[in-house]
Scaffold this active site. Structure first.
Site, short mmCIF file in Angstrom:
data_model
loop_
_atom_site.label_atom_id
_atom_site.label_comp_id
_atom_site.label_asym_id
_atom_site.label_seq_id
_atom_site.Cartn_x
_atom_site.Cartn_y
_atom_site.Cartn_z
N ASN A 33 0.82 -1.22 0.00
CA ASN A 33 0.00 0.00 0.00
C ASN A 33 0.85 1.26 0.00
OD1 ASN A 33 0.99 0.12 2.59
ND2 ASN A 33 -1.02 0.23 3.60
N LYS A 91 7.25 -0.67 11.57
CA LYS A 91 8.42 -1.14 12.32
C LYS A 91 9.08 -0.08 13.20
CE LYS A 91 11.66 0.10 8.70
NZ LYS A 91 12.78 -0.18 7.85
N SER A 131 11.59 -10.33 14.18
CA SER A 131 12.66 -9.39 14.52
C SER A 131 13.34 -9.81 15.80
CB SER A 131 12.03 -8.01 14.71
OG SER A 131 12.93 -7.14 15.34
N TYR A 155 5.72 -2.61 19.30
CA TYR A 155 6.19 -3.23 18.06
C TYR A 155 6.64 -4.66 18.32
CZ TYR A 155 9.45 -4.36 14.26
OH TYR A 155 10.11 -4.99 13.23
N LYS A 159 5.14 -8.44 16.95
CA LYS A 159 5.93 -9.49 16.28
C LYS A 159 5.79 -10.81 17.04
CE LYS A 159 7.57 -7.36 12.71
NZ LYS A 159 7.13 -7.73 11.37
N TYR A 191 15.11 -11.13 12.13
CA TYR A 191 16.21 -10.32 11.59
C TYR A 191 16.88 -9.57 12.73
CZ TYR A 191 12.97 -10.42 7.53
OH TYR A 191 12.08 -10.76 6.54
N ASN A 213 16.70 4.79 13.02
CA ASN A 213 17.79 3.80 13.12
C ASN A 213 19.14 4.43 12.83
OD1 ASN A 213 15.29 1.89 11.81
ND2 ASN A 213 16.27 1.26 13.70
N ARG A 307 19.10 6.08 25.11
CA ARG A 307 17.71 6.14 24.61
C ARG A 307 16.89 5.12 25.40
NH1 ARG A 307 16.95 4.81 18.22
NH2 ARG A 307 17.57 2.74 18.91
P1 NAD Z 1 9.68 -1.04 5.11
O1 NAD Z 1 8.85 -0.08 5.88
O2 NAD Z 1 10.71 -0.50 4.19
O3 NAD Z 1 8.76 -2.04 4.27
C1 NAD Z 1 7.49 -2.44 4.69
C2 NAD Z 1 6.60 -2.46 3.44
O4 NAD Z 1 5.29 -2.90 3.81
C3 NAD Z 1 6.46 -1.08 2.80
O5 NAD Z 1 6.59 -1.17 1.40
C4 NAD Z 1 5.04 -0.66 3.19
O6 NAD Z 1 4.46 0.24 2.28
C5 NAD Z 1 4.33 -2.00 3.24
N1 NAD Z 1 3.15 -2.02 4.09
C6 NAD Z 1 3.04 -1.56 5.37
N2 NAD Z 1 1.79 -1.75 5.82
C7 NAD Z 1 1.10 -2.36 4.81
C8 NAD Z 1 -0.22 -2.79 4.68
N3 NAD Z 1 -1.12 -2.65 5.67
N4 NAD Z 1 -0.61 -3.36 3.51
C9 NAD Z 1 0.28 -3.50 2.48
N5 NAD Z 1 1.56 -3.09 2.57
C10 NAD Z 1 1.96 -2.52 3.73
O7 NAD Z 1 10.34 -2.02 6.19
P2 NAD Z 1 11.48 -3.11 6.02
O8 NAD Z 1 12.68 -2.63 6.73
O9 NAD Z 1 11.58 -3.53 4.63
O10 NAD Z 1 10.86 -4.26 6.93
C11 NAD Z 1 10.13 -5.34 6.37
C12 NAD Z 1 9.65 -6.23 7.49
O11 NAD Z 1 10.78 -6.68 8.26
C13 NAD Z 1 8.72 -5.54 8.48
O12 NAD Z 1 7.70 -6.44 8.85
C14 NAD Z 1 9.61 -5.24 9.66
O13 NAD Z 1 8.89 -5.23 10.87
C15 NAD Z 1 10.57 -6.42 9.62
N6 NAD Z 1 11.86 -6.11 10.25
C16 NAD Z 1 12.57 -5.03 9.81
C17 NAD Z 1 13.77 -4.72 10.43
C18 NAD Z 1 14.54 -3.50 10.01
O14 NAD Z 1 15.30 -2.97 10.82
N7 NAD Z 1 14.43 -3.02 8.78
C19 NAD Z 1 14.25 -5.51 11.48
C20 NAD Z 1 13.51 -6.62 11.87
C21 NAD Z 1 12.30 -6.91 11.25
N1 UDP Z 2 21.67 4.81 17.85
C1 UDP Z 2 22.30 6.03 18.05
N2 UDP Z 2 21.82 7.11 17.39
C2 UDP Z 2 20.77 7.05 16.52
C3 UDP Z 2 20.13 5.80 16.33
C4 UDP Z 2 20.61 4.70 17.01
O1 UDP Z 2 23.25 6.13 18.82
O2 UDP Z 2 20.37 8.08 15.94
C5 UDP Z 2 22.20 3.61 18.53
C6 UDP Z 2 21.22 2.88 19.39
O3 UDP Z 2 21.23 3.39 20.70
C7 UDP Z 2 21.73 1.43 19.30
C8 UDP Z 2 22.32 1.36 17.89
O4 UDP Z 2 22.59 2.70 17.52
O5 UDP Z 2 22.80 1.23 20.22
C9 UDP Z 2 21.38 0.72 16.87
O6 UDP Z 2 20.14 1.39 16.93
P1 UDP Z 2 18.98 1.12 15.86
O7 UDP Z 2 17.82 1.99 16.23
O8 UDP Z 2 19.54 1.26 14.50
O9 UDP Z 2 18.64 -0.42 16.05
P2 UDP Z 2 17.97 -1.17 17.30
O10 UDP Z 2 18.24 -0.38 18.53
O11 UDP Z 2 16.54 -1.27 16.98
O12 UDP Z 2 18.66 -2.49 17.35
#
Ligand code: NAD
Ligand code: UDP
Length: 356
Positions: A33, A91, A131, A155, A159, A191, A213, A307
């Site tokens: 979407n 996310k 995640s 969040y 998950k 992940y 992030n 944080r």
């Molecule tokens: P992203 O936000 O780039 O991608 C998510 C996609 O899902 C987007 O294209 C968004 O438009 C689509 N979407 C969201 N809600 C929707 C809905 N209701 N219907 C249809 N499409 C929808 O995120 P990403 O980093 O690619 O993450 C993908 C998945 O991996 C997520 O479920 C996220 O929770 C999980 N994940 C991500 C990370 C990370 O740090 N990137 C870490 C662990 C898990």
């Molecule tokens: N972090 C930071 N500054 C930022 C974002 C993140 O110092 O602007 C730090 C955060 O405290 C953590 C690491 O970077 O130690 C990774 O953070 P991120 O949010 O990318 O991932 P997550 O905490 O979800 O694993």
């Protein structure tokens, strides 16, 4: 050639995985979407894949919470769908604290609708994006899959809830006769910290607004889009005092999805739960230094208090993924930073930069 439905395939991880699936010869239907992504990512995926492979890519713009959109995605061609990869969701940890109902609706309600549609269309193979956040404050490092699930924010709760929904389905779903083993083949992939970009620099991470992030923030500082990085805590019990994470290249992650699909198809129905991480931890300061080296640009920073909700350290034990899939992360932090910089320097404003 298999037919795959990729929910959330326009997003960061979804776009890289979609490209790899097309290159592997599969037919891909993306349902998205665009709530946190741009259609431009899929246009670039199609260009990278080339005209013959991109003919196997189809987009349905819609929401996973909408049964009509789901039915449309399953019915784009007469071929049955062989598997779903479910990336669609929200996310952002901080946003989830302020809007928990939205997160439960999209992440949990959306997953339930998607699973119901899979039932309707006779598809029982699923790879789900979980995640490392489900581990909360981990009680040991590296973290094995057997560690306690103790999420600490909405969040993470969503998950963990979907993981439970999938476990219920895998153990109780018994087919029409209600007496045989489950037909479901499910991989729950946890992940760690997905970062980097495709080596072409054409697709990458493009968060909406200021990134939460570390990695996209560092890369936006290096390109001059933001002034200074805020480092959240220099007093963690780690060698340099900054937080340690397991950063995994998004292409390694994409390859992990292909390996998981192969395992699900080749083995009896099962519920597979795997960490996808590199097994290596890097501190915030190490990331800053590696990015400066890769980009040749300074990344000025300020040291701030910790944080809320952060853990000192989060590193995967990736042994099980290697044992079950023969997969392991190949790309190191220097490659992650050079690929990330390639993307960011070619696309300073992300997909909004126009054709790169
Ligand atoms: P992203 O936000 O780039 O991608 C998510 C996609 O899902 C987007 O294209 C968004 O438009 C689509 N979407 C969201 N809600 C929707 C809905 N209701 N219907 C249809 N499409 C929808 O995120 P990403 O980093 O690619 O993450 C993908 C998945 O991996 C997520 O479920 C996220 O929770 C999980 N994940 C991500 C990370 C990370 O740090 N990137 C870490 C662990 C898990
Ligand atoms: N972090 C930071 N500054 C930022 C974002 C993140 O110092 O602007 C730090 C955060 O405290 C953590 C690491 O970077 O130690 C990774 O953070 P991120 O949010 O990318 O991932 P997550 O905490 O979800 O694993």
């Amino acid at each position: 050639m298999a037919k795959l439905l990729i929910a959330g395939g326009a997003g960061f991880i979804g776009s890289h995985t979609t490209l790899l699936l097309l290159e592997a010869g599969h037919q891909v239907v993306v349902l998205d979407n665009f709530s946190t992504s741009s259609p431009e990512s899929l246009q670039r995926v199609a260009q990278l894949a080339g005209s013959s492979a991109s003919a196997r890519l189809c987009l349905v713009e819609g929401d996973i919470r909408d049964p009509g959109s789901l039915d449309q995605a399953f019915q784009t061609t007469s071929a049955p769908c062989d598997a779903v990869i479910h990336f669609a969701g929200l996310k952002a940890v901080a946003q989830s604290v302020h809007q928990p109902l939205l997160y439960w609706d999209v992440n949990v309600g959306g997953s339930q609708r998607l699973l119901a549609a899979m039932e309707r269309h006779g598809c029982h193979t699923l790879v789900f994006s979980s995640s490392a956040t489900v581990y909360g404050y981990p009680d040991r490092i590296p973290i094995p899959e057997t560690a306690a699930l103790q999420p600490i924010n909405p969040y993470g709760h969503t998950k963990a809830a979907v993981e439970q929904m999938l476990a219920d389905l895998a153990s109780n779903e018994a087919g029409p006769a209600a007496s045989g083993p489950s037909r479901w083949r499910i991989a729950r992939l946890r992940y760690f910290n997905p970062v980097g970009a495709h080596a072409s620099g054409r697709i990458g991470e493009d968060p909406l607004g200021p990134p939460d992030n570390l990695f996209p923030f560092v890369s936006q500082v290096a390109v001059g889009r933001r002034q200074r990085l805020k480092i959240f805590g220099a007093d963690w019990p780690t060698p340099d005092g900054t937080g340690i994470r397991d950063y995994i290249h998004v292409m390694d992650l994409a390859e992990g999805h292909l390996a998981a699909l192969e395992a699900l198809w080749n083995e009896p129905p099962q519920l597979l739960t795997l960490n996808l991480g590199s097994g290596r931890g890097h501190s915030v300061l190490e990331v800053v230094q590696a990015f400066e080296a890769a980009s040749g640009r300074p990344v000025p920073y300020d040291l701030l208090p910790r944080r809320a909700g952060d853990a000192a350290e989060s590193v995967a034990d990736p042994t099980e993924a290697h044992r079950r899939l023969g997969w392991r992360a190949q790309r190191d932090l220097a490659t992650i930073c050079s690929d990330g910089w390639h993307w960011q320097s070619l696309n300073p404003e992300g997909y909004g930069s126009g054709p790169a």
